[in-house]
Enzyme design. Structure first.
Site, PDB file in Angstrom:
ATOM      1  N   TYR A 124       0.852  -1.193   0.000  1.00 46.47           N
ATOM      2  CA  TYR A 124       0.000   0.000   0.000  1.00 46.47           C
ATOM      3  C   TYR A 124       0.886   1.240   0.000  1.00 46.47           C
ATOM      4  CZ  TYR A 124      -5.020  -0.282   0.107  1.00 46.47           C
ATOM      5  OH  TYR A 124      -6.319  -0.385  -0.269  1.00 46.47           O
ATOM      6  N   GLU A 131      -0.554   4.822  -0.524  1.00 46.14           N
ATOM      7  CA  GLU A 131      -1.353   6.022  -0.830  1.00 46.14           C
ATOM      8  C   GLU A 131      -0.500   7.272  -0.674  1.00 46.14           C
ATOM      9  OE1 GLU A 131      -5.012   6.092   1.377  1.00 46.14           O
ATOM     10  OE2 GLU A 131      -5.708   4.252   0.384  1.00 46.14           O
ATOM     11  N   ASP A 187      -6.525  13.124 -25.396  1.00 48.40           N
ATOM     12  CA  ASP A 187      -6.429  11.723 -24.970  1.00 48.40           C
ATOM     13  C   ASP A 187      -5.706  11.006 -26.108  1.00 48.40           C
ATOM     14  OD1 ASP A 187      -6.793   9.044 -24.577  1.00 48.40           O
ATOM     15  OD2 ASP A 187      -8.900   9.198 -24.016  1.00 48.40           O
ATOM     16  N   THR A 242      -3.285   5.736 -22.179  1.00 48.79           N
ATOM     17  CA  THR A 242      -3.099   4.433 -21.560  1.00 48.79           C
ATOM     18  C   THR A 242      -1.686   3.987 -21.901  1.00 48.79           C
ATOM     19  OG1 THR A 242      -4.031   3.400 -23.522  1.00 48.79           O
ATOM     20  CG2 THR A 242      -5.514   3.707 -21.650  1.00 48.79           C
ATOM     21  N   LYS A 259      -1.598   0.202 -25.218  1.00 46.40           N
ATOM     22  CA  LYS A 259      -1.968   0.087 -26.638  1.00 46.40           C
ATOM     23  C   LYS A 259      -0.679   0.137 -27.465  1.00 46.40           C
ATOM     24  CE  LYS A 259      -6.625   1.842 -25.895  1.00 46.40           C
ATOM     25  NZ  LYS A 259      -6.718   2.523 -24.581  1.00 46.40           N
ATOM     26  N   ARG A 305      -1.462  -2.745 -18.624  1.00 40.87           N
ATOM     27  CA  ARG A 305      -2.769  -2.087 -18.655  1.00 40.87           C
ATOM     28  C   ARG A 305      -2.791  -0.980 -17.599  1.00 40.87           C
ATOM     29  NH1 ARG A 305      -7.192  -3.436 -21.189  1.00 40.87           N
ATOM     30  NH2 ARG A 305      -5.882  -4.938 -22.236  1.00 40.87           N
TER      31      ARG A 305
HETATM   32  N1  DSN Z   1     -11.800   0.546 -25.339  1.00 43.57           N
HETATM   33  C1  DSN Z   1     -10.555   0.988 -25.874  1.00 43.57           C
HETATM   34  C2  DSN Z   1     -10.422   0.657 -27.320  1.00 43.57           C
HETATM   35  O1  DSN Z   1     -10.659  -0.471 -27.684  1.00 43.57           O
HETATM   36  O2  DSN Z   1     -10.045   1.515 -28.108  1.00 43.57           O
HETATM   37  C3  DSN Z   1     -10.279   2.418 -25.634  1.00 43.57           C
HETATM   38  O3  DSN Z   1      -9.849   2.589 -24.346  1.00 43.57           O
END
Ligand code: DSN
Length: 413
Positions: free
Chosen positions: A47, A49, A193, A220, A223, A229
């Site tokens: 933990y 925080e 984003d 994110t 990707k 993730r």
């Molecule tokens: N759900 C995701 C996608 O497949 O593009 C975006 O975060």
């Protein structure tokens, strides 16, 4: 077999599914062994925080060092002096915190709608963003490109507090400088984003939202960045305090230090010259595959792609995205149904499919493999239009998939 063993058996099944499938979901990728090791490490027990040097728990010196290194590494990846918060558990939580840091419920936000390629958190009515804020949407033109004149018109008309750009299913370059100029004209903050294209931004293959002076940039890490993730939020230094307190204590409790360690590893990997080569191959494979569909007579949203994904518009074919996705699943090709601009079907059905090349490029698939895969998808669409799908037809496609995967793996030793 114990219930625990059953879970491990299911994990083995998923491992086999991933190995035996051609993975074309544009938001997925395959992490390195090192990322996987860090994500499955003892750090999950801790933990922490708070932030490095200012935690609410004892025993944080090691995780402080890991998180500080992760912060430094991501600034280096994007060659930026923006502040970065590496704690968001996901892209959605990064976006939620970004909004709550700079706007209040009821404020007006100008964004792109989900059916035109944006993300749920960009104002969909079924998401917190659409429920909390007064969302207005800019459009796309008849070819599927973001309509910058409409962005300006809506900005002047609605005077948003925040303009959001970035997308989940947009195959073209986004002109962040043009968004900045419009945001400045109406006194709005600008948020990007970049979750899908972050790997292209990191390697200079897409114009940079940092250079355009976006106030907040979320992403994110799983990707095109090919990490674990999770999410990241970058902001101009003057927004640091607001962003940090919007993440903790505003939106999250304890950070996932095992994921933060894996994010640090992904950042180091993204600075390796081999990663730039990888992103180049992702883009060129995408272009090759998209052009093959055009040559075969298919419609693509915007007619092609500049990045790691493209959108098949199946309207003319009469085949829905849902049926194509489900039939390809049987053939061991994975992609997702996707709305097309000015969609007439529900998001559960759709008239399109989204195809991305980041994951299979990681696995070493060459342009020949992507061309052969396009051929298999074409046969499936034609069968759905005509003779229908028999067990023999599925078996023949599975053999073709095996052949493509075998030559991919053979070529990569
Ligand atoms: N759900 C995701 C996608 O497949 O593009 C975006 O975060």
């Amino acid at each position: 077999m114990s219930q625990v063993d059953e879970i491990f058996k299911l994990i083995d099944r998923e491992k086999a599914r991933q190995a035996q499938t051609i993975e074309l979901i544009a938001s997925e990728n395959f992490v390195s062994e090192n990322c996987m090791k860090a994500a499955g490490s003892c750090l999950t027990n801790k933990y922490a925080e708070g932030y490095p040097g200012k935690r609410y728990y004892g025993g944080c010196d090691v995780v402080d060092e890991i998180e500080s290194r992760c912060i430094d590494a991501w600034k280096q990846v994007f060659n930026t002096n923006y502040h970065v918060n590496v704690q968001p558990h996901s892209g959605s939580q990064a976006n939620c915190a970004a909004y709550s840091a700079v706007i209040k419920p009821g404020d007006t936000v100008l964004s792109m709608s989900l059916d035109n390629g944006a993300h749920l958190t960009h104002g969909s009515s079924v998401n917190f963003s659409g429920k909390l804020y007064n969302m207005v949407f800019y459009g796309i033109d008849s070819r599927g490109y973001i309509d910058m004149e409409d962005v300006r018109r809506k900005a002047l008309e609605f005077k948003p507090a925040l303009i959001v750009t970035g997308a989940s299913a947009y195959p073209r370059i986004i002109d962040f400088q043009a968004f900045r100029a419009i945001a400045d004209e109406v006194g709005a903050l600008l948020m990007t984003d970049m979750a899908h294209i972050a790997g292209l931004v990191a390697t200079g293959r897409h114009p940079s939202p940092f250079e355009a002076g976006c106030d907040i940039i979320t992403t994110t890490t799983h990707k095109t960045l090919r990490g674990p993730r999770g999410g990241l939020i970058f902001c101009k230094p003057e927004l640091k305090k607001k962003i940090d307190s919007a993440i903790f204590p505003g939106n999250q409790g304890g950070p996932l230090e095992h994921i933060i360690a894996a994010k640090a590893i992904a950042a180091y990997e993204a600075m390796d010259p081999a990663y730039s080569d990888y992103i180049d191959r992702v883009i060129s494979n995408c272009n090759t595959m998209a052009n093959r569909f055009v040559d075969m007579g298919y419609d693509l949203v915007t007619g092609g792609t500049d990045n790691h994904l493209f959108l098949l518009d199946l309207t003319k074919s009469g085949v829905t995205g849902k049926v194509l996705q489900e039939t390809l699943d049987l053939c061991r090709i994975t992609l997702n149904k996707n709305c097309v601009p000015h969609e007439t079907r529900s998001p559960q059905v759709t008239s399109g499919a989204r195809i991305g090349t980041a994951a299979m490029t990681t696995r070493g698939m060459s342009s020949d493999g992507f061309l052969a895969t396009a051929g298999v998808i074409d046969k499936v669409i034609k069968a759905l239009q005509g003779s229908g799908i028999s067990d023999e037809f599925i078996d023949a496609r599975k053999s073709e998939v095996d052949e493509i995967l075998n030559s991919t793996l053979t070529a990569n030793g």
